[in-house]
Design an enzyme around this catalytic site. Structure first.
Site, PDB file in Angstrom:
ATOM      1  N   GLN A   1       0.819  -1.214   0.000  1.00 18.84           N
ATOM      2  CA  GLN A   1       0.000   0.000   0.000  1.00 18.84           C
ATOM      3  C   GLN A   1       0.848   1.257   0.000  1.00 18.84           C
ATOM      4  O   GLN A   1       0.445   2.287  -0.534  1.00 18.84           O
ATOM      5  CB  GLN A   1      -0.928   0.005   1.217  1.00 18.84           C
ATOM      6  CG  GLN A   1      -2.052  -1.014   1.138  1.00 18.84           C
ATOM      7  CD  GLN A   1      -2.900  -0.836  -0.105  1.00 18.84           C
ATOM      8  OE1 GLN A   1      -3.578   0.162  -0.282  1.00 18.84           O
ATOM      9  NE2 GLN A   1      -2.870  -1.830  -0.991  1.00 18.84           N
TER      10      GLN A   1
ATOM     11  N   HIS B   1       1.420   3.094  -3.321  1.00 14.64           N
ATOM     12  CA  HIS B   1       0.336   3.786  -4.025  1.00 14.64           C
ATOM     13  C   HIS B   1       0.622   5.276  -4.153  1.00 14.64           C
ATOM     14  O   HIS B   1       0.346   5.884  -5.184  1.00 14.64           O
ATOM     15  CB  HIS B   1      -0.994   3.583  -3.299  1.00 14.64           C
ATOM     16  CG  HIS B   1      -1.755   2.389  -3.767  1.00 14.64           C
ATOM     17  ND1 HIS B   1      -2.301   2.300  -5.021  1.00 14.64           N
ATOM     18  CD2 HIS B   1      -2.049   1.222  -3.146  1.00 14.64           C
ATOM     19  CE1 HIS B   1      -2.914   1.140  -5.160  1.00 14.64           C
ATOM     20  NE2 HIS B   1      -2.772   0.458  -4.040  1.00 14.64           N
TER      21      HIS B   1
END
Length: 876
Positions: free
Chosen positions: A698, A701
């Site tokens: 994550q 991102h």
């Protein structure tokens, strides 16, 4: 040394002058000594005339040192003060002595000045004002010879202010102070022109004064000559009048119409070159060749200002410049937009490019308001005159956006830096530094520390985002396809696009992907379809709540849906699947995708392939707020939708919220959202490499993403193993710079047990929750707030992002406390029905009529009463 005299004025006499010069004529000499009767009068005069004059104020009769400071802060260049005032102002008020002129008129005052000089021997910048007095003059001259006094000003009365007097004063390096009522354009001996050239050096061959003509910004227009006669005529007429060496007096623009308004006259340091500052009139051409200056045309900001001023007067209807002048909100949005882009620029070329854009729109706003560059520059000069300044910190809302720490204005103590501030500091360090998360042990952390640590990375204030987004939405509503294309050209640089949409059937040429990619999409597509198909209502819900009263609920697909697929730093065909497949399964009649195109105008072939598989009607080639607005309101070629779904940045989220609140749009949205985030709960059984990989999945991102690790009873050895893995894996990633930015505001919490870990997770409400703990499935029962849960060491978050079948469009930024992730229900609406028999109405009617009476809604009760009465009559 400049003009050899300073004009002193009494504001009262200027209000109704019977002799002497007008204030406008006095302003030609650039500076004035004001002799006010009160502080208020001084402040009022300065505010009204700051743009015209360099104002000195005689403050010798003002008792309060604070009042003198106020006068200087208002815009006075310098103040005349007594030796007593000098001591107070320079020490207690910290006024620079170069802003003060010490006025002495007696021996005792000279003694007071000498005492101050002894106490401040390092000061060599004192200026002194005196009246004509042999004793005082001698002492002041002595101080000047010693290098203590920088400038000397001497006041003369109306009878002594002659050219001979000024020449004598100049030789002594004294600036003469001449009363305004002693000057007259009709006199010879003390005419302004006569006094102006006192001590000036004429050209040896012509006897004329070499003159440089500039505009108000100091841009040289040309070189001419002046005589005492031409100067006098210029002062009388307030225009540019010069001395032609062939034709006598030259009234500039008399034949061409390109006249000049006189602004100011001055001399250079050697008094051998006169300066005329003028405002160009007519078409603004100074040179006989038709150019603005004898050195060519204007350039830079001066040229832009002239162009904008001309366009304001005569902009072609429908032109962009005309729109800017007619739509203040558009200019406001562009200024904020360009300021944002300048803040984000890093390279020298980008900073210059974005700064030019910002200056263009800022100057457009100025010209629209009748403000010139000269006005702006005068305000800069005014700010430079401030004695007491603000600390200069950014306002809190803006400081928080870039992670600035703030300081206390009272105690001077440094406040604790925010996490974004730490991030900003780290970002300036060596890029090879270790990538690691801040660590907090919950057992010893204060409640304030915990509260601050659980905050998401700072986002722009909602007001600032809305101010940028709203004009874009309004533009789309008004101008449709043209506006969509405009923003796509601007933001995506896809200037070759001529249509903002691709309609189905999509050409095969736009769906060329490798067999391996096609297979991966097909597998994922089928798993997502299977999971979402299972969410269908098997049959309508039907319940008899009491005899004769049957309530039902049945579902219908939302007819038209708009699916936003972000672009930005990563292409996300997976999002197209996560939104398109459930829309297809739900049976939505019209599916519209929107995604920003590449700079060449093309769209990712994977997205086109998925759009084809889900039966999409079209693909909107736009991103950001413009894509949301286009789908919400529809354009000439873009279909209007009933609901918009899909993740996006702050601008997309703000646009979704705005259109959903606009009743004229008639559009719903799935949920508000923020940057991506993951929370991993790990215990001693967790594999450090697995944990690090999930955190990084994550973090890559975007720099505004956040990852959280909750370590259950892990010691330093276990924590270091995870940290080492995190750094090693991150450094091997191509998006390492993005990862570094995200990790800099990410946190590891060390807790005692699983129960505390899940409690903390519920408080944070993560988008993705990963349970890498022993007996992970058992902990799911404790989960209250999460977008999606990934259970056990063999379930990385990425399977949910792509292929497992669950949806990856999830609530972020803590919205998991209120919202579900996208699912089949996101694409359907439930309709309820009631079906009563006569018996049923009898059974429930009494309750209805009673409650209607309580609420005072008689018509409600009557609708039941009439029917029951009818039943009773029929039965009889």
């Amino acid at each position: 040394m400049g003009i050899p005299f300073l004009v002193s004025v009494d504001p009262q006499s200027l209000s109704s002058p019977t002799n002497g010069l007008s204030l406008k004529q006095i302003s030609y000499f650039g500076r004035v000594l004001l002799k006010p009767s009160s502080v208020d009068q001084a402040v009022s005069f300065i505010k009204q005339n700051f743009s015209l004059l360099d104002i000195y104020v005689d403050a010798t009769a003002i008792e309060s040192a604070g009042d003198v400071v106020d006068i200087l802060n208002t815009g006075a260049s310098r103040a005349l003060v007594t030796p007593c005032q000098l001591a107070t102002l320079s020490k207690e008020q910290s006024v620079p002595s170069l802003r003060l002129i010490v006025s002495v008129s007696s021996g005792s005052e000279v003694t007071g000045l000498q005492s101050w000089i002894v106490e401040n021997q390092e000061r060599k910048d004192i200026s002194v004002h005196s009246v004509v007095s042999p004793t005082v003059d001698a002492i002041v001259a002595e101080l000047g010879d010693k290098g203590v006094v920088k400038e000397v000003y001497r006041s003369y009365d109306a009878t002594s202010a002659t050219q001979a007097t000024l020449i004598s004063a100049q030789k002594q390096n004294v600036v003469a102070v001449v009363p305004s009522n002693s000057l007259s354009l009709d006199k010879d001996e003390s005419s302004p022109a006569n006094l102006l050239v006192a001590g000036a050096v004429a050209d040896v061959t012509t006897g004329l004064y070499t003159t440089v003509v500039t505009d108000e910004r100091g841009v040289a227009l040309g070189l001419v000559y002046s005589s005492e006669q031409s100067i006098s005529e210029a002062l009388k007429t307030g225009t540019g009048v010069y001395q032609s060496r062939k034709r006598g007096l030259w009234y500039k623009g008399q034949s061409s119409g390109d006249t000049q308004e006189l602004v100011r006259v001055d001399f250079d340091c050697d008094s051998d070159c006169l300066l005329f500052v003028v405002k160009q009139k007519g078409k603004g051409r100074f040179c006989h060749l038709g150019t603005a200056t004898c050195f060519g045309q204007y350039s830079g900001l001066s040229r832009l200002q002239k162009t904008l001023q001309a366009r304001k007067e005569d902009a072609p209807p429908g032109s962009y410049t005309a729109r800017l002048f007619n739509d203040p909100k558009l200019v406001q949005a562009k200024v904020m937009e360009e300021a944002e882009e300048l803040c984000q620029a890093t390279s020298k070329e980008d900073v210059a490019f974005e700064a030019a854009d910002l200056l263009y729109f800022a100057l457009t706003k100025c010209v629209a308001a009748g403000v010139s560059l000269e006005d702006v520059e005068r305000n800069l000069d005014l700010k430079n005159l401030k004695i007491k300044r603000r600390q200069g910190d950014a306002k809190q809302g803006w400081a928080e956006k870039v992670g600035l720490s703030s300081t206390s204005g009272n105690s001077g103590e440094q406040k604790k830096p925010t996490e974004p501030a730490k991030e900003a500091d780290k970002a300036a360090e060596d890029p090879t530094r270790k990538i690691e998360m801040q660590r907090i042990v919950t057992a010893t952390a204060s409640p304030e520390t915990m509260k601050e640590a659980l905050q998401r990375p700072s986002q722009k204030s909602n007001d600032a985002i809305v101010a940028l987004v709203k004009p874009i939405i309004e533009d789309i509503q008004k101008n449709g396809d043209a506006a969509v294309l405009k923003y796509t050209h601007k933001f995506e640089k896809a200037t070759s696009l001529t249509s903002p949409v691709i309609k189905a059937p999509f050409p095969e040429s736009l769906m060329k992907i490798s067999p391996e990619t096609a297979k991966a999409i097909d597998i994922s597509f089928e798993n997502i379809r299977t999971f979402h198909a299972a969410q269908k209502d098997e049959k309508p819900l039907q319940v008899e709540t009491m005899p004769g009263v049957v309530c039902s609920r049945f579902s219908r697909a939302i007819e038209r849906v708009g699916l936003y697929v972000p672009g930005g730093t990563a292409v996300l065909p997976s999002t197209a699947m996560m939104l398109g497949v459930p829309a297809m399964v739900a049976g939505c009649k019209k599916i519209v995708l929107a995604s920003p195109p590449r700079s060449d105008g093309s769209i990712s072939p994977e997205i086109v392939y998925i759009a084809h598989k889900v039966g999409a009607e079209s693909i909107v080639l736009a991103g950001g707020a413009q894509a949301i607005a286009a789908m919400a309101y529809g354009t000439e070629s873009i279909s209007k939708v009933d609901k918009i779904l899909g993740p996006g940045n702050q601008f997309v989220t703000a646009a979704k919220m705005l259109v959903s609140n606009d009743t004229s749009a008639g559009v719903g949205i799935d949920m508000p959202a923020g940057p991506s985030e993951v929370l991993v709960v790990a215990d001693k059984d967790a594999n450090p490499a697995f944990v690090a990989s999930d955190l990084l999945s994550q973090a890559e991102h975007g720099t505004d993403s956040q990852v959280i690790l909750i370590a259950v009873d892990l010691d330093d050895t276990h924590l270091k193993a995870i940290e080492d893995e995190l750094h090693a894996q991150a450094m091997a990633l191509p998006r390492v710079d993005i990862v570094r930015g995200a990790i800099d505001h990410s946190i590891t919490f060390v807790v005692k047990d699983v129960e505390e870990a899940i409690t903390l997770s519920n408080r944070y409400a993560p988008e993705h929750l990963i349970l890498q703990i022993k007996n992970a499935a058992d902990a799911v029962a404790l989960v209250q707030n999460a977008g999606s849960v990934f259970i056990g060491e063999w379930t990385p978050e990425s399977v949910g992002d792509y292929s497992a079948g669950v949806n990856h469009s999830l609530p972020t930024y803590g919205y998991a406390k209120q919202y579900s992730g996208v699912n089949l229900a996101s694409f359907v609406k439930h309709i309820t029905s009631s079906n009563l028999t006569a018996e049923g109405l009898r059974n429930v009617g009494g309750a209805v009529m009673e409650l209607a009476a309580v609420e005072g809604l008689d018509a409600h009760g009557r609708a039941v009463c009439i029917r029951i009465d009818h039943m009773n009559r029929t039965k009889q």
